[in-house]
Design an enzyme around this catalytic site. Structure first.
Site, PDB file in Angstrom:
ATOM      1  N   LYS A 108      24.653  -6.211  -7.087  1.00  0.00           N
ATOM      2  CA  LYS A 108      26.039  -6.404  -7.527  1.00  0.00           C
ATOM      3  C   LYS A 108      27.016  -5.817  -6.529  1.00  0.00           C
ATOM      4  CE  LYS A 108      24.721  -5.838 -12.373  1.00  0.00           C
ATOM      5  NZ  LYS A 108      24.760  -4.826 -13.446  1.00  0.00           N
ATOM      6  N   ARG A 133      12.124   3.416   1.840  1.00  0.00           N
ATOM      7  CA  ARG A 133      11.816   2.453   2.894  1.00  0.00           C
ATOM      8  C   ARG A 133      13.020   1.542   3.063  1.00  0.00           C
ATOM      9  NH1 ARG A 133       6.469  -1.038   3.776  1.00  0.00           N
ATOM     10  NH2 ARG A 133       5.865   1.005   4.545  1.00  0.00           N
ATOM     11  N   ARG A 157       0.810  -1.217   0.000  1.00  0.00           N
ATOM     12  CA  ARG A 157       0.000   0.000   0.000  1.00  0.00           C
ATOM     13  C   ARG A 157       0.842   1.265   0.000  1.00  0.00           C
ATOM     14  NH1 ARG A 157      -3.141  -2.728   3.125  1.00  0.00           N
ATOM     15  NH2 ARG A 157      -1.471  -4.222   3.253  1.00  0.00           N
ATOM     16  N   THR A 158       1.917   1.292   0.767  1.00  0.00           N
ATOM     17  CA  THR A 158       2.678   2.538   0.845  1.00  0.00           C
ATOM     18  C   THR A 158       3.267   2.884  -0.518  1.00  0.00           C
ATOM     19  OG1 THR A 158       3.241   1.972   3.109  1.00  0.00           O
ATOM     20  CG2 THR A 158       4.485   3.729   2.109  1.00  0.00           C
ATOM     21  N   HIS A 190       7.330   6.001  10.625  1.00  0.00           N
ATOM     22  CA  HIS A 190       6.598   5.907   9.370  1.00  0.00           C
ATOM     23  C   HIS A 190       5.646   7.101   9.365  1.00  0.00           C
ATOM     24  CE1 HIS A 190       4.713   4.521   5.879  1.00  0.00           C
ATOM     25  NE2 HIS A 190       4.267   3.350   6.242  1.00  0.00           N
TER      26      HIS A 190
END
Lengths: 326, 188
Positions: A97, A119, A69-70, A147
């Site tokens: 990598k 995030r 959702r975010t 958050h």
């Protein structure tokens, strides 16, 4: 060098890393976002839910952790503001990598972006990125830390349903220890004058609650009849490195919101959950679909709130009086 | 002058100092009444008409214009307001937050919109408002009513109904309130 979060020239927000960034007076900062969100809710209800406000701006989402959702919410918000969006998926990127975080950020910035939505599983990563980057950084969840946009959309949803947050009694139930949502929400709710009670087994509370203006209880049945909002948190089993609860079944029986417990709530009380829900663990399937359960409203308001945050950071006043900004 | 207008007018953040009163409250009342008559004459009635005021200065004028229209014709006219904060062409240059939520009372498809503002200057606000309106439907026509046209247009926009044509210098400021219209300067 520590770059300030607000631009010294005009005191406005440059990045949103935690609720406390919303200004010396957090309550005023939150109210400002709420008022702006009203306008974006109106935009979202139109036949053409799009405004040209951020035309030509680029918003990158940089998610080192899973999200439904975010990530979609920020992307929708950016698109409704006519910004261009880029998606950075860690699993298919050069991070695999061995590229360092700093090099990754510098690469993204070199392409000319205006905002990075981050995030990460580690607390503090967005703040570290904000030190390196010149674009606006928005914290979309960092470890157990914060958050902020979730807290803002929760405040908005409560205000929309109950009129005001000041004086409301809010219980936050569940895995507080691992919850960035709980930390941002405690900061936001208490700044707005709500009376917050944390309900959790002692093992799922943070190691220290010093400086948290909250009450603590282990008896959910005693707390529920007195609250205006019951905020359930997800059991974050992916973050648990030790056995903090005996079994999920026992947790569910002692702290889960089942139909019997939902009846204990006052008639007007809201049931909220930041998602993703574990139906049957912290919240019963039937409870999740009650009329007072506003989980869908939370998601809907999330888009408008994130439009407001993006607009505040990118669209409103990088300069006062027309001078060039630094 | 609204707080937001003061912040957006050079020298940014100054205060308005009035020099001459160019319209009294009575003058404004008479001008509003005349514009109402002109609107009814031009549109042959008030069918499918909707009056929309521009935030911030146009909103009180729109409601007064509506009252005047209803007094003359006896039909009720829907009135709304639009905030162009998200449509301006100087977004990112100056801090503009919406003053209130935009409220368009009906679908604009096929309707004639009377857009109302207090002062017509560069025309940029009207340009933004036209963009905003097109997001609410395809109006049959958009007509512009302003209390004061002070000239200095930067875009090919002209008003349909004017309270008063007021020749000004670029560095002057015009303030429209319920008490009247003043010409003066912004002073910091």
């Amino acid at each position: 060098m520590n770059r300030p979060v607000t631009n010294p020239r005009h005191g406005r927000l440059r990045s949103l890393l935690s609720i406390s960034d919303l200004g010396p007076d957090v309550a005023t900062g939150i109210s400002e976002v709420m008022t702006l969100t009203d306008s974006f809710v109106e935009v979202s209800e139109r036949t053409i839910p799009k405004v040209p406000a951020l035309r030509g701006r680029t918003v990158v989402s940089l998610f080192f952790e899973d999200s439904t959702r975010t990530r979609l919410s920020f992307e929708t918000a950016a698109k409704r503001l006519s910004a261009d969006t880029m998606n950075f998926s860690v699993s298919t990127s050069s991070v695999k990598k061995g590229e360092s975080l700093r090099d990754t950020i510098e690469t993204i910035e070199a392409m000319g972006v205006d905002a990075i939505v981050v995030r990460h599983a580690s607390a503090g990563v967005p703040r570290q990125i904000a030190q390196w980057a010149t674009s606006a950084i928005i914290n979309a969840g960092d470890g157990w830390h914060e958050h902020p946009t979730q807290a803002l959309l929760d405040c908005y949803t409560i205000r929309q349903r109950l009129g005001d947050i000041t004086g409301k009694r809010i219980a936050i139930v569940g895995d507080i220890r691992h919850s960035r949502v709980a930390r941002s929400n405690v900061a936001a709710f208490t700044a707005l004058g709500a009376d917050v009670t944390l309900v959790a087994p002692p093992t799922l509370l943070p190691p220290s609650l010093e400086g948290w203006p909250v009450k603590v209880s282990t008896d959910i049945d005693a707390v529920l009849p007195t609250v205006d909002v019951c905020y359930m948190l997800r059991m974050q089993r992916e973050r648990m490195t030790e056995a903090l609860i005996p079994t999920i079944r026992e947790y569910s029986a002692r702290y889960g919101l089942n139909e019997r417990r939902a009846e204990l709530l006052p008639d007007h009380a809201l049931i909220m959950h930041p998602g993703p829900m574990n139906r049957g663990v912290e919240i019963d399937a039937a409870v999740a679909d009650l009329p007072n359960t506003v989980i869908v409203d939370q998601v809907r308001n999330g888009v408008a709130v994130r439009m407001a945050v993006l607009f505040l950071l990118l669209g409103s006043g990088t300069t006062w009086g027309g001078e060039a900004d630094v | 002058m609204a707080e937001r207008e003061r912040r957006l007018t050079p020298p940014y953040g100054g205060v308005f100092v009035a020099r001459t009163r160019v319209m009294t409250a009575d003058d404004m009342k008479r001008a509003t009444k005349r514009m109402a008559h002109e609107i009814i004459e031009r549109n042959q009635g008030l069918d499918d008409l909707v009056v929309i005021g521009l935030q911030t200065g146009g909103v009180p004028l729109a409601s007064r214009l509506c009252d005047a229209l209803e007094l003359i014709d006896g039909t009720e006219v829907p009135v709304g307001c639009v905030d162009v904060a998200f449509y301006r062409d100087d977004i990112g240059l100056r801090p503009v937050l919406p003053e209130t939520v935009t409220d368009i009372p009906c679908d604009l498809d096929g309707r004639t919109v009377i857009l109302v503002d207090d002062v017509l200057f560069t025309g940029r606000t009207i340009r933004a408002a036209l963009d905003a309106l097109s997001d609410y439907g395809r109006a049959r026509a958009v007509q512009l009513a302003v209390m004061v046209d002070r000239g200095h247009r930067e875009l090919p926009i002209r008003p349909d109904y004017v309270g008063k044509n007021l020749p000004t210098r670029r560095d002057e400021a015009v303030d429209v309130t319920a008490d009247g219209v003043d010409l003066g300067e912004m002073v910091k």
